[in-house]
Write an enzyme that holds these catalytic residues in place. Structure first.
Site, PDB file in Angstrom:
ATOM      1  CD  GLU A  57      -2.990   1.626   2.165  1.00 14.07           C
ATOM      2  OE1 GLU A  57      -2.526  -0.009   3.279  1.00 14.07           O
ATOM      3  OE2 GLU A  57      -3.726   2.353   2.315  1.00 14.07           O
TER       4      GLU A  57
ATOM      5  NE  ARG B 250       4.626  -8.145  10.374  1.00 17.16           N
ATOM      6  CZ  ARG B 250       3.819  -7.396   9.135  1.00 17.16           C
ATOM      7  NH1 ARG B 250       2.564  -7.366   8.995  1.00 17.16           N
ATOM      8  NH2 ARG B 250       4.327  -5.768   9.549  1.00 17.16           N
TER       9      ARG B 250
ATOM     10  CE  LYS C  81       3.366   0.492   5.038  1.00 15.66           C
ATOM     11  NZ  LYS C  81       2.515  -0.418   3.111  1.00 15.66           N
TER      12      LYS C  81
HETATM   13  P1  ATP Z   1       3.530  -2.731   7.710  1.00 19.80           P
HETATM   14  O1  ATP Z   1       2.787  -3.632   8.748  1.00 19.80           O
HETATM   15  O2  ATP Z   1       4.828  -2.428   8.246  1.00 19.80           O
HETATM   16  O3  ATP Z   1       2.285  -0.974   8.062  1.00 19.80           O
HETATM   17  P2  ATP Z   1       1.552  -3.337   6.092  1.00 19.80           P
HETATM   18  O4  ATP Z   1       2.046  -4.927   5.706  1.00 19.80           O
HETATM   19  O5  ATP Z   1       0.134  -2.836   5.670  1.00 19.80           O
HETATM   20  O6  ATP Z   1       2.872  -3.233   6.535  1.00 19.80           O
HETATM   21  P3  ATP Z   1       1.809  -3.211   2.902  1.00 19.80           P
HETATM   22  O7  ATP Z   1       2.177  -1.991   2.485  1.00 19.80           O
HETATM   23  O8  ATP Z   1       0.577  -4.278   3.196  1.00 19.80           O
HETATM   24  O9  ATP Z   1       2.431  -3.023   4.689  1.00 19.80           O
HETATM   25  O10 ATP Z   1       3.428  -4.689   2.870  1.00 19.80           O
HETATM   26  C1  ATP Z   1       2.993  -4.707   1.620  1.00 19.80           C
HETATM   27  C2  ATP Z   1       3.599  -6.843   1.392  1.00 19.80           C
HETATM   28  O11 ATP Z   1       4.444  -7.065   2.715  1.00 19.80           O
HETATM   29  C3  ATP Z   1       2.413  -7.311   1.870  1.00 19.80           C
HETATM   30  O12 ATP Z   1       1.921  -8.924   0.678  1.00 19.80           O
HETATM   31  C4  ATP Z   1       3.237  -8.216   3.126  1.00 19.80           C
HETATM   32  O13 ATP Z   1       2.268  -9.156   3.538  1.00 19.80           O
HETATM   33  C5  ATP Z   1       4.416  -7.384   3.243  1.00 19.80           C
HETATM   34  N1  ATP Z   1       4.757  -7.364   4.810  1.00 19.80           N
HETATM   35  C6  ATP Z   1       4.648  -6.435   5.251  1.00 19.80           C
HETATM   36  N2  ATP Z   1       5.496  -6.480   6.090  1.00 19.80           N
HETATM   37  C7  ATP Z   1       5.438  -7.272   6.467  1.00 19.80           C
HETATM   38  C8  ATP Z   1       7.392  -7.941   7.116  1.00 19.80           C
HETATM   39  N3  ATP Z   1       7.614  -6.959   8.584  1.00 19.80           N
HETATM   40  N4  ATP Z   1       7.883  -9.231   6.961  1.00 19.80           N
HETATM   41  C9  ATP Z   1       7.440  -9.678   5.595  1.00 19.80           C
HETATM   42  N5  ATP Z   1       6.736  -9.475   4.975  1.00 19.80           N
HETATM   43  C10 ATP Z   1       6.302  -8.435   5.129  1.00 19.80           C
HETATM   44 MG    MG Z   2      -1.016  -4.021   4.741  1.00 18.04          MG
END
Ligand code: ATP
Ligand code: MG
Length: 570
Positions: free
Chosen positions: A47, A272, A282
């Site tokens: 996102e 994760r 984020k």
């Molecule tokens: P955050 O929790 O840091 O805000 P998010 O999951 O909301 O991250 P997205 O932009 O939705 O961020 O993530 C894009 C992709 O990266 C998704 O498929 C998510 O599963 C993966 N991802 C995000 N954070 C991690 C992590 N710590 N380890 C592995 N994959 C991750």
């Molecule tokens: Mg997300």
């Protein structure tokens, strides 16, 4: 790196005897069974509401790696369904970071917002099939009706609205007739479902907000849960890899695909990445940026890809770290030391060695002529003669580290002390005769030494033992620089250690940045370029700061120390 195959396959499957992780096993089985005609198509779906972090790197390496290993494709899709949080600045940074990591996505840049018309049509289809309804409960009421783990939810009073009325209201939501929050479109599933995600979740919310791509074309926006699975489906994704917290959402995603009777990607969840002593969300990273607790998203203390890049991390080191930690189904926290070790491992091979004195102490070599400079040859890498040599200058005045001199040294101290000898790397053995101090403060101002001209290159002709070797820089052509040293962002290993109600930011390490000014670097570093890594002998790996350094006022970052802080050997 242009070739994505070499980037991912090389890192992940170098050891062909290693057992496949559960995702690769699953994909292997699917291919063998001829599922999707043997196709493998993944995607990385961030996102654009912040910069990517090292956790995303894990997801990137996994998705692009799978595509490369199975001869498939990997899309980049910006999951931009929430106009309030998203911005083109984030889109650009995400693309740049994925490329920098060494990957190139297949096809164009995909955006969930490109599917707004298709998603809208699907929603009308759900309404027509009696599977979705327009609800007038407000946020608080929805919460009350929803129930909880122990208590089944209650049906919304609008749940049995007629199809015609639902369609009419939904179209008027789209037309902008209603203010924010007045109506939602909800799936009609089961308010008593054990899985809370199945209790008539929202599909559309009214939001009169400007979207970074669609502008003001829409004022009802699909929810993430509604958009995500169908976006994957529209792109023909075969394996939708995501993190564990979406496991409970899978039945919902599958429900949409089943009702709509469209292509069904297989969702597979993995744990994760969490790292010790840093934050990996984020939302929290944005908090640090907004409150100016760091200099920005690219602050070298941040676990963001751009922060790590500025700190001196290489794409190779991040990829090999991701390959080494692997993928599992169990949440765990990886020690930060493993990330640092991956960088050391890479830089030990590739970084040129140079000499730089971080906390200088002037040394005057009394028996060396003041008007003379002697060129000395220094190896760029102790184990790689192919990396060549460079010339450094030996002169009457040099700088050594303050910590390499001790007035009242214990027996175990092998560096310079009054009356003692030490070897200067690539030069001569020197002996200290006198310590000049500031009479008022007692601070040591300079050392008066002599050198032994018979010890060129460090060898003693009489075989006398010189135990210590120190680095140094000539005062004649030393380059002055600022050097920034870093420690962990957080004092605690994990934010789960923070008490309920306490501000997590109280755990920020006040010593995470230490700035040293007036450091003395060997002359060759004047020509250092952004992206180049150096080992400052005995002090660690360093790189030029890509944002603050200027030719007339150099700034270097320490990427990583030479060994783990807890490792006291040598
Ligand atoms: P955050 O929790 O840091 O805000 P998010 O999951 O909301 O991250 P997205 O932009 O939705 O961020 O993530 C894009 C992709 O990266 C998704 O498929 C998510 O599963 C993966 N991802 C995000 N954070 C991690 C992590 N710590 N380890 C592995 N994959 C991750
Ligand atoms: Mg997300």
């Amino acid at each position: 790196m242009a070739d994505k195959n070499s980037a991912s396959t090389g890192d992940n499957t170098g050891d062909t005897t290693a057992p496949l992780d559960f995702i690769r096993q699953r994909v292997t089985d699917d291919v063998a069974a001829g599922k999707n005609g043997g196709r493998v198509h993944t995607r990385f779906p961030p996102e654009p509401n912040g910069y990517l972090h090292i956790g995303h790197a894990k997801a990137i390496c996994l998705n692009f790696g799978l595509a490369a290993e199975f001869g498939g494709k990997c899309n980049l899709r910006l999951d931009d369904t929430n106009p309030l949080a998203e911005d083109t600045e984030y889109v650009e940074s995400i693309k740049a970071d994925v490329r920098w990591l060494g990957f190139q996505w297949d096809g164009p840049d995909y955006y969930a917002s490109d599917y707004f018309p298709a998603l809208y049509d699907m929603a009308e289809r759900l309404i027509l099939a009696g599977k979705a309804y327009v609800c007038s409960l407000n946020v608080e009421q929805v919460r009350q009706y929803r129930g909880n783990w122990n208590l089944p939810g209650r049906d919304s009073p609008d749940r049995n609205r007629s199809i015609a009325e639902n369609l009419d209201l939904f179209r008027r939501m789209k037309a902008g007739e209603f203010p924010d929050g007045t109506y939602t479109l909800r799936a009609k599933i089961d308010m008593a479902a054990a899985n809370m995600n199945m209790r008539d979740p929202a599909l559309y919310r009214i939001r009169h907000a400007h979207h970074h791509r669609t502008g003001d074309a829409w004022c009802s926006y699909p929810t993430y849960d509604y958009a995500h699975g169908q976006s994957d489906s529209l792109e023909g994704i075969t394996h939708s890899i995501c993190t564990l917290e979406f496991e409970d959402h899978r039945p919902l995603y599958d429900w949409f695909l089943e009702q709509l009777d469209i292509h069904r990607p297989q969702q597979i969840e993995f744990a994760r990445l969490n790292l010790t002593n840093t934050v990996m969300s984020k939302r929290r990273l944005l908090e640090l940026v907004k409150q100016r607790l760091v200099s920005g998203w690219s602050d070298p203390r941040m676990p963001t890809i751009c922060g790590l890049r500025r700190r001196g991390y290489t794409p190779q080191s991040l990829r090999s770290f991701c390959a080494a930690i692997g993928v599992t189904k169990f949440n765990s926290t990886t020690p930060m030391a493993r990330l640092e070790e991956a960088l050391r491992h890479d830089l030990n091979e590739s970084a040129s060695r140079v000499m730089a004195v971080l906390e200088p102490l002037k040394v005057v070599i009394e028996n060396f002529p003041a008007d003379q400079v002697e060129p000395r040859l220094a190896a760029n890498h102790p184990a790689k003669p192919e990396l060549g040599n460079r010339e450094i200058s030996f002169s009457r005045e040099i700088f050594i580290e303050r910590s390499d001199f001790m007035e009242n040294a214990p027996k175990s101290f092998f560096r310079l002390q009054p009356g003692g000898e030490v070897r200067l790397r690539f030069a001569y053995v020197i002996k200290c005769h006198e310590v000049k101090k500031d009479p008022a403060t007692g601070e040591i101002l300079e050392l008066r030494c002599t050198y032994d001209p018979e010890t060129a290159g460090g060898k003693t002709p009489d075989g006398r033992k010189i135990k210590g070797t120190i680095h140094w820089v000539s005062a004649t052509n030393a380059v002055e620089a600022e050097v920034r040293l870093y420690e962990n962002l957080l004092l605690v290993e994990s934010l789960s250690e923070v008490e309920e109600g306490a501000d997590w930011k109280e755990q920020l390490n006040p010593h995470s940045l230490r700035v040293l000014r007036g450091c003395k670097l060997e002359a060759s570093l004047q020509n250092a370029a952004v992206g180049q890594s150096f080992q400052f002998e005995r002090n660690g790996y360093f790189c030029l700061d890509s944002e603050d350094s200027r030719p007339d006022s150099l700034v270097f970052n320490r990427s990583v120390s030479l060994r783990e802080a807890s490792d006291k050997s040598t």
